[in-house]
Design an enzyme around this catalytic site. Structure first.
Site, mmCIF file in Angstrom:
data_model
loop_
_atom_site.group_PDB
_atom_site.id
_atom_site.type_symbol
_atom_site.label_atom_id
_atom_site.label_comp_id
_atom_site.label_asym_id
_atom_site.label_seq_id
_atom_site.Cartn_x
_atom_site.Cartn_y
_atom_site.Cartn_z
ATOM 1 N N LEU A 29 15.805 86.419 85.014
ATOM 2 C CA LEU A 29 16.025 87.214 83.813
ATOM 3 C C LEU A 29 14.727 87.717 83.190
ATOM 4 O O LEU A 29 13.688 87.078 83.282
ATOM 5 C CB LEU A 29 16.799 86.392 82.786
ATOM 6 N N HIS A 33 17.687 91.654 80.126
ATOM 7 C CA HIS A 33 18.862 90.782 80.111
ATOM 8 C C HIS A 33 19.046 90.139 78.741
ATOM 9 O O HIS A 33 20.167 90.034 78.236
ATOM 10 C CB HIS A 33 18.722 89.684 81.170
ATOM 11 N N GLN A 150 26.634 101.440 88.653
ATOM 12 C CA GLN A 150 27.383 100.192 88.534
ATOM 13 C C GLN A 150 28.207 100.177 87.246
ATOM 14 O O GLN A 150 29.373 99.761 87.245
ATOM 15 C CB GLN A 150 26.428 99.006 88.554
ATOM 16 N N LEU A 173 15.691 98.746 78.785
ATOM 17 C CA LEU A 173 14.407 98.345 78.205
ATOM 18 C C LEU A 173 13.290 98.694 79.173
ATOM 19 O O LEU A 173 13.457 98.590 80.398
ATOM 20 C CB LEU A 173 14.393 96.846 77.898
ATOM 21 N N MET A 181 12.539 97.858 83.053
ATOM 22 C CA MET A 181 12.491 96.440 83.401
ATOM 23 C C MET A 181 13.513 96.140 84.489
ATOM 24 O O MET A 181 14.647 96.599 84.445
ATOM 25 C CB MET A 181 12.766 95.585 82.171
ATOM 26 N N SER A 182 13.084 95.371 85.473
ATOM 27 C CA SER A 182 13.939 95.025 86.605
ATOM 28 C C SER A 182 13.478 93.710 87.197
ATOM 29 O O SER A 182 12.271 93.429 87.247
ATOM 30 C CB SER A 182 13.874 96.122 87.675
ATOM 31 N N SER A 183 14.436 92.921 87.661
ATOM 32 C CA SER A 183 14.078 91.673 88.321
ATOM 33 C C SER A 183 13.263 91.915 89.577
ATOM 34 O O SER A 183 12.506 91.044 90.004
ATOM 35 C CB SER A 183 15.350 90.888 88.662
ATOM 36 N N ARG A 184 13.413 93.091 90.173
ATOM 37 C CA ARG A 184 12.701 93.386 91.415
ATOM 38 C C ARG A 184 11.289 93.916 91.180
ATOM 39 O O ARG A 184 10.537 94.092 92.141
ATOM 40 C CB ARG A 184 13.510 94.362 92.260
#
Length: 283
Positions: A29, A33, A150, A173, A181-184
């Site tokens: 996260l 998130h 999605q 964000l 912002m991205s987890s990847r």
């Protein structure tokens, strides 16, 4: 904050809740998130977050095995954000038998844009989301606008299955340099991270051109693809679409969204910007 790992414990934890708001995640996260949890808190009832890396939505050669599993750190962030309940099942809890039934997402949504490059992805997303909806039974579910396709898939699934769930969209964000912002993002090397904001800049340039009166959408998208390719990106797509249906935009389309997916090295990044005739970028 309570953390549960089984369906039985989830049901027990929610047995006395009249309503709930739900934020499904795959973990690892970040502040984006957290903002979805904060948005969920505005809708009353306990906030439930799920953490589950869903194998059904990963294709061959994708990053299922290397996707970061950071449950302890994720729970700390969720607790700080005011989440009430975390459902963190293992695969056997959510898929106790082989998942031979899938949600059949219409090709217009499932096989276009990201779906054209990730076959079966949206069927996997829709299937796990439907399972989670059936388990959590929320009145509200919050999804980020960053994963725009999605979001529309989930909204359409809820509409067509008459699910009594209000789908709320949270704003994307961004880091100070504009990167969504991205987890990847953690996969990026230092040099790639420095270059990554170009994706957002190209989308913003298209939005500015449209706000300035440009209407040759194909030319705008092609020019952005060319600039990205020239800078070393491997571009899956840059497209200007109807923001409500994701159909190809025409001169009569009132609500527009500009979407892109492209690779820097071994990392695939996606982004989008919505367009309004009066205010330009909406999210």
């Amino acid at each position: 904050m309570q953390v549960v790992h089984t369906v039985a414990d989830l049901r027990a934890a929610l047995s006395e809740a009249d309503r709930s708001a739900f934020v499904p995640t795959m973990g690892n996260l970040h502040a984006g998130h957290v903002s979805l949890v904060e948005l969920a808190k505005r809708h009353g009832g306990p906030v439930v977050a799920s953490i589950f890396v869903n194998p059904l939505q990963f294709g061959a050669g994708e990053d299922f095995e290397r996707y970061p599993r950071t449950l302890a750190a994720d729970c700390d962030k969720l607790a700080e954000a005011g989440c009430d309940l975390v459902f963190a099942p293992d695969t056997s809890a959510l898929y106790p038998v082989a998942q031979t039934f899938r949600v059949d997402v219409p090709a217009a949504l499932a096989e276009d844009l990201c779906g054209a490059f990730r076959p079966g992805h949206f069927a996997g997303v829709a299937t796990v989301v439907l399972k989670l909806f059936n388990l959590v039974r929320p009145q509200v579910a919050v999804f980020g606008r960053k994963d725009y396709q999605q979001l529309l898939v989930v909204r359409e699934m809820v509409r067509q299955f008459n699910l009594p769930i209000d789908i709320v969209a949270g704003a994307t964000l961004r880091d100070p340099d504009g990167l969504a912002m991205s987890s990847r993002n953690g996969y990026l090397s230092a040099a790639e991270r420095a270059q990554a904001p170009q994706l957002q800049r190209e989308l913003a340039a298209i939005v500015a051109a449209i706000d300035g009166g440009a209407r040759n959408f194909a030319a705008l998208a092609a020019a952005a693809r060319q600039r990205l390719t020239g800078a070393g990106w491997r571009v899956d797509y840059v497209e200007i679409r109807d923001a409500e249906s994701l159909k190809t935009a025409t001169q009569e389309t009132e609500a527009l969204v500009v979407l892109a997916a492209a690779w820097l090295g071994q990392t695939r990044l996606i982004d989008n910007l919505e367009v309004t005739s009066a205010a330009g970028i909406a999210a």
